[in-house]
Design a protein around this motif. Sequence first.
Motif, short mmCIF file in Angstrom:
data_model
loop_
_atom_site.label_atom_id
_atom_site.label_comp_id
_atom_site.label_asym_id
_atom_site.label_seq_id
_atom_site.Cartn_x
_atom_site.Cartn_y
_atom_site.Cartn_z
N ASN A 66 9.24 0.87 11.65
CA ASN A 66 9.89 -0.10 10.73
C ASN A 66 9.97 0.28 9.35
O ASN A 66 10.59 -0.14 8.33
CB ASN A 66 9.08 -1.64 10.57
N MET A 120 13.53 -9.55 -1.24
CA MET A 120 12.98 -9.10 0.03
C MET A 120 13.34 -7.41 0.15
O MET A 120 12.20 -6.69 0.53
CB MET A 120 13.58 -9.65 1.05
N GLY A 137 15.13 -3.80 6.66
CA GLY A 137 14.27 -4.62 7.44
C GLY A 137 13.81 -5.83 7.32
O GLY A 137 13.10 -6.59 7.80
N THR A 138 14.05 -6.26 6.13
CA THR A 138 13.71 -7.48 5.45
C THR A 138 12.31 -7.73 5.39
O THR A 138 11.76 -8.44 4.18
CB THR A 138 14.36 -8.63 6.33
N THR A 139 11.53 -7.67 6.06
CA THR A 139 9.99 -7.68 5.83
C THR A 139 9.24 -6.43 6.24
O THR A 139 9.57 -5.90 7.13
CB THR A 139 9.19 -8.85 6.99
N TYR A 140 8.12 -6.01 5.29
CA TYR A 140 7.52 -4.97 5.40
C TYR A 140 6.75 -5.16 6.55
O TYR A 140 5.73 -6.34 6.78
CB TYR A 140 6.65 -4.82 4.16
N SER A 141 6.53 -4.27 7.69
CA SER A 141 5.64 -4.24 8.64
C SER A 141 4.03 -4.55 8.34
O SER A 141 3.76 -3.39 7.54
CB SER A 141 5.75 -3.37 9.71
N LEU A 142 3.21 -5.31 8.71
CA LEU A 142 1.83 -5.40 8.34
C LEU A 142 0.99 -4.74 9.15
O LEU A 142 -0.01 -4.89 9.15
CB LEU A 142 1.60 -6.79 7.92
N ARG A 160 7.18 -1.35 -1.16
CA ARG A 160 6.00 -0.77 -0.34
C ARG A 160 6.11 0.05 0.52
O ARG A 160 5.11 1.13 1.07
CB ARG A 160 5.51 -2.12 0.66
#
Lengths: 655, 295, 364, 135
Positions: free
Chosen positions: B56, B81, B44-49, B88
């Motif tokens: 995600n 990434m 997913g490349t970026t951790y959902s914030l 996380r």
Amino acid sequence: MIKSARLNSVGVFVCHCGINIASTVDIEEVKRQLAGYPGVEFVKDYQYMCSEPGQLLFKEACRSETVGGVVVASCSPRLHETTFRRAAAEAGMNPYRVEIANIREQCSWVHHDEKEKATIKAVDIIKSVIERSKRNESLSSVSIKTVKKVLVVGAGISGMQAALNIANSGIETYLLDREPSIGGRMAQLSETFPTLDCSQCILTPRMVEVGQNKRITLMTYSEVEEVSGYVGNFKVKVRRKAAYVDWDKCTGCGLCSEKCPKKVPSEFDRSLGRRKAIYSQFPQAVPNKTVIDRESCLYFKTGKCRLCVEACPLGAIDFEQEDRIEEIEVGAIVVATGYDLYEKEKIEEYRIGYCEDVIDGLAFERLLSSSGPTQGRVLRPSDGTVPKEVVFIQCVGSRDPDHHLPYCSRICCMYTAKHAMLYKHRVPDGQPYVFYMDIRSGGKNYEEFVQRTIEEERVLYIRGRVARLYRDGKKVVVVGADTISGKKIEIRADMVVLAMAMRPSGGIGELSKKLKIQVDQNGFLSEAHPKLRPVETLTRGVFLAGCAQAPKDITDTVSQAGAAASMVLELLSNEELTHSPTTAWVDEELCAGCGQCVAQCAYGAIELDTRRKKAHVNDILCQGCGACVAACPSAAVNQRNFSISQYYSMIESIV
Amino acid sequence: MEVVSYMPGCTLKTSGRNFEKSAITLFDILGVTMEELDRWVCCGTTYSLSSDNIMNQLAPVRTLLRAKETGRRELLVLCSMCYNTLRRAQSLVLHDKEKRDKINEFMYREKTTFDGDEIRVVHLLNYLKDSVGFERVAKRVVKKPSDLKIALYYGCMLLRPHEVSVDESSEDPTIMEELFSLCGVTPVYFPFKTECCGSYQTVNQRDMVLSRAERIVGSAAKNGADMIVVSCPLCCHNLDSSQQRVADTVRGFRKIPVMYISQLLALLVGADDAGDYRLHSVDPRPVLKEKGLIG
Amino acid sequence: MASTENRSEKNTRRESIEQFLYRLLKEGKVDAVLVPKRHPGGNIVSPVLISEPSQIKGTDPLAPVQTVNAASIVKELVKEPVDKKIAAVLRPCEVRATIELIKLKQLSDESLLIIGYDCPGVYNVKEYMHGIENREDKEAFTEEHIHDFLSGDGDLVRESCRFCTYFTADSADVDIAWIGVEPPGIIVAARSEKGRRMTGGMNTGDKDAPTVRKETIGKIEARREKRQKSGIDNLLDLIQPCIRCYNCREVCPLCYCKECLLEPEKMGYTSERYLSRAERKKQIRMPVDTLLYHLTRINHMGYSCVSCGICEQACPMDIPLGTILHVFSKKIQSLFDYVPGRSRDDELPLTTFREEELSEVEDV
Amino acid sequence: MNVTLSSSELKKEGIEKTAQLSGANFFSCYQCGKCTAGCPASEFMDIPPHEVIRLLQIGQIEEILEKNSIWICASCITCAVRCPKGVDLAKIMEALRQIVLRKNVNYVHPSSVSKEELRTLPQIALIANFRKLTG
């Protein structure tokens, strides 16, 4: 037989407290219900028992031969228990035979819309107190002789001030410091805000005054090893650290230091200058004596050298010296152990920029000080050039609950303004910048001082925290923001001064345990009450002064030291200390010696005789909190006039 | 031969394939087999914030489930990434019971659940430090480059947030410095080692990424680096492919090759080459030749 | 020992333990041994203090009966320091109670060597007597019981044993392990510095070694954990039959007060008070305050109660005191993350304060 | 233009939603500006990061959404790591983006990415970009 019958009889006063009680509780009904209650001799009421006529009525009854005790049904005992007990004593009755039944805070005020129930509750409350009162003993206050001597721990400006105030009132005072000289942090400072008085110039005469005061015994280069005893009678073991110099012989001439071949960074100069392995802390030191730093001394390391021995004309060097333990007895202790700065290495985002030219505020004081390593010239530690762009950063480590310390260090706003101003005085063509968040300048003439710094000295104040520092060649790049314009700011500085947070000086944790006093969540020593008892601790006879309690400037420190001294004098002004007799005591028949009470006592008042397996309560230390009573499974610990049988009868009377 | 479960991530199969290939070579020489997970999915490349976005988290958790099925306790990741996202997600599942239950409920067709403590997500650097040992890596070094100076670039995803940092310090990390110093390479002072390269903004904020590259590469060059070493295919792209455009507009800008940690390490421990040099915008071969790392 | 060597073809665990204790006494490692021994009559087994090595013969700590919690006897034996070394061979619940007593400063343990052993549980004394009375081979009874314990956890044992999960003596100075060991084998392992010092050379290894031991223990634990109750919903009913005979208090190893606060006299009951109370409340149940008595006992014992169940065995009215104490104590102990008798070093809950404890009452 | 403040203005839906989605308490912020100072992208933003928080504190979410700042943020988390008050600004930025994106308003249109870019950009750049900037 007749006597005990008399003691078991009780007179009751019901106070109307104007309408406070009477408009809710039916006083007549209360009187009627109590009239026939076993042991009650009479029930009287009055509008204001605490008033002059009320007191007269009360005293009259105490004088009468018919009652052994009196119950006053009125407000909380916190308010007038002392009033009535004093009145009883004046009337010739044992004051501990007077009890208060709280029918105001615990009844009329909380039940003003349920009058009938409130009346029933008032009767129950009074009955239960009557039951307790019937079983009260005639106690007399505990008293103890006091030692009229005082120990002040820490000989900075705070400790010095307290010691002078106490000694000048005629009381022998020991002034202890772990450093070789008195003077503390203030001796390191250059000039002081907001008057720009030279710190040394105002401090040195005080130091001399302390040194020459006949009633002050200096115990420098010493630490508190052990504290026992209690208010009025503390026994303190003091470790006199080996200086390896016979101080009786040493005159502080300094020949030894001159000859000593070993140089190390000077703590006093915050490592900006160097000292020898045998050294005196600074030229104005009191007492003016030298010490050998064992860690650095070549003789201690290699067994060779002894140049100092040759140099000393008085034969004062003594490598064989050992630490000595000296025991002193004092009636009170003032703790004035001061502060340290938070270590700048802990600020990770500034670390990449660290070089010799990023220094903390105390180091900058040394640069500014005319007795400092540069004789007061502002020079870059790295290359000795004059820095032309100097950035001062406030709140470093302070007000950062997420990474460092949550609190405001209180003095940084002012000393940073002073630093910037003094820098400008020393380097008129230089540009100082101050990164700040808020300017806290709430002292006399403080705000004016800051405004002068900004307006007249043209120090540029930038509102924002610095995100990071990094080195770029000979410069330190300061990356910050100006939140007012919303701009990101970068300054290529020649020098950066960090206003590091203040924290209590090292070792305060152990010292507080030895003294049985509390520290707060930030490690500062806790005062007994933040508003009304700011210089007392919860341990009677131990007082606080200066930055050991919280960050503060010299003005406040000196004021607080004076306050601590006056508390000490008040304490020691009596030949004997008296103490409430409602203390705990141990029934040895029942005590099984398990020691649970010892662990409960916050005041260190209980000792366990492990051989006899019996606990013993020290009356003077016991504060009558009752924790031990609750902890004892055998009901061997009892509190005077709060005995378990009294409680049973109180409960019995209302359930 | 030790075996470690390994998740490559998408970019390591395409533009970042030099990273994977050189890592396999390196591990081979160190005596460790990287066993690629059977059916991994994109992290997913970026951790959902955002607090309510569980969707995600499903992709990384699925990959963690695959890792759990191998029966091993560790999952090796190279890409910064992927490391950040997986690490996380694992931590979220471990610490947030409510979300854990929801995620597992959603994936009811899976044979097992993921509770967060079955798998440790380990980045290449930590694996080399804790499982292999930097000393052991250093012992394998066969090429002594003459005076090779490198700028070690950490970027964001290896360090932030602090809970997932590969180093004790998120602000002043030294784990790469420690590793390469032991291997005989000199790290230069590099104050921009933790500053963001602009990340995914490379797609539509090209100017910003160019400005970042100028500062970061410029700092490395100024401090005398012959090469920048990275752990992220996106950092690699932003720092490497931007350099020509920066050089076109900024006078005196010195281009520096960018390589993955494992590329340089593989060469040091004796690999013949460091992958497909066509994937580099700034060709590293002249530097590598000069320093004696390739023939 | 001559007698056991003779019947070497059919050695039992009991004999192995006997042999170990014999050597301990014979080689002068200790001056006396406190250990359960079969009495001349042959049925009852109860603690005996032995100073002559030959008297070790006939000791049987594994016999499924517990007349007293031997910690009470240890408390009596070493209430003050003695210059003789005494080994006390104790069940795990007795070991734990002893350790609690040490922490409560009720016995001096300088000269005391605590020897614990894997406990197969015990029957109620009456049931035990009934079971063994007509048996020829008394020892076989013990062996059968051990077999039941290992396989199905013999359902006839006392209630407290049925849910006891502390049947190994990890906190003893020396412990004798046999679960998971091929009979007649036993493993003697020192668990403390004192244990090592006093039994130097006699240890036969670490009990953690055989995996079958761990597995067996795990199975028994799991089975027993399931039987534990988490609450009591009819306490008043359960306590109704109480006649205030104080037996439960008398046998409790942890009750250490010199005089009991709960005696009517201490509680201030006078004739007048009984009557005035009856008058006010219209009627009062006699004897009074049985609930108060039991609740106070729970309050006092709850921190240290090791759930040995001896109080339940002593109750003439069959009140399930073991279960009641267990349920309440477990709650109290878990509040403080405290396991009584786990270690000499764990501090008593009431003598320590941790910032994070009792957070649920913080808002009150 | 003047801002008229009232309790309802301060507690309006967007503000509450931002608080909920980010899980951050932006009232902890004392506007020290460390986030702005350290932000690698702040010079490209219409309004600096600390001002984004300030506008939330005074209820002016619309003004934030008109500016480019939330779309410039690269989620590098430098701000959150350094914030002395533990305010996670990266999460606040994401929450604000989500508030827009969930109305089916894309900031970046996948179709706007050229074939050449699709060929040369690493997958993680594209996926991350779409994840952060499209609904």
